[in-house]
Design a protein around this motif. Sequence first.
Motif, short mmCIF file in Angstrom:
data_model
loop_
_atom_site.label_atom_id
_atom_site.label_comp_id
_atom_site.label_asym_id
_atom_site.label_seq_id
_atom_site.Cartn_x
_atom_site.Cartn_y
_atom_site.Cartn_z
N GLU A 227 -2.16 -3.88 -12.80
CA GLU A 227 -2.23 -4.68 -14.03
C GLU A 227 -3.05 -5.92 -13.73
O GLU A 227 -2.89 -6.55 -12.68
CB GLU A 227 -0.84 -5.08 -14.52
N LEU B 102 -7.16 -10.02 -22.60
CA LEU B 102 -6.20 -8.93 -22.35
C LEU B 102 -5.14 -9.42 -21.37
O LEU B 102 -5.46 -9.80 -20.25
CB LEU B 102 -6.91 -7.70 -21.77
N PHE C 220 -3.31 -6.07 -18.52
CA PHE C 220 -4.09 -4.88 -18.86
C PHE C 220 -3.86 -3.83 -17.77
O PHE C 220 -4.16 -4.04 -16.60
CB PHE C 220 -5.57 -5.28 -18.94
N THR D 278 -9.18 -0.67 -24.20
CA THR D 278 -9.18 -1.43 -25.45
C THR D 278 -9.86 -0.59 -26.53
O THR D 278 -10.62 0.34 -26.23
CB THR D 278 -9.96 -2.74 -25.32
#
Length: 266
Positions: free
Chosen positions: A8, A19, A22, A28
């Motif tokens: 992440e 973000l 993420f 996205t």
Amino acid sequence: SADAVAEEVDVYLNDVLLLDNFAFRTATPFVDVQAGVDFTVSIVPANSTSVDDAIVDFTYNLPANSKFILVANGIVSAEGYSPSIGFDIYPYGMGREVATNASNTDVLVFHGSTDAPEVTVWEIGAGAGELFTFEYGDFAGYLELPTADYVLDIRAGGESVVAYSAPLASLGLDGAALTVLASGFLNPAANSDGPAFGLFVALATGGDLVALPVYVEPTPMARLQVIHNSADLAAASVDVFVNGDLFIPDFGFRTATPFVDVPAEV
């Protein structure tokens, strides 16, 4: 990026958090960014409080009305991965949000498996044959495919490594544009027991990547009909077993089953 350190990350656009947390194997949707000016994309460890903690920064200046796809890939860690190909962002400058023909599915393919060799991709379901050859970091430009169900065979050195089902019709992807990514490790043991190799689909709408299932050769089948025509009174009604399992109960004289599927070649 299959590196555990990057499972992440936070992504900043200039100094603004774009973000938060993420995750690996997510995408996205397409988003608007200002064209014709420099902007910086920064990759920062998850749960960050500032862009100042960036692992890497990338600066872009995109033409007006263009569509770009950016794939974050590679290894951040200093050890534990073989080969250790450094983290980078790979841009593709002719992205599509929908297929050019509503009856097709437009498929862009990216080789993002750091320990996979150069591979050739064949389509063996519909008989399309050899599609392309590419190596790590390469995009294979859009394939404009009639929306159908396909089988993609990944070959290295002329030998099949693994095949995947690509059920474009079954998933209702007519008119869609998507990106298929080779992701993960062929040899997880040499790469910190990281995620295994697979093909994953990123839709233009974003979200979790969709794993393509490994293709399994269908079991060969035959068609069989059974007709009871023994006039012996003792056989007026019989049960029929196949391999010890009841197949036809109370099967009467002068009756017939419909044709049914049974395994062939066994």
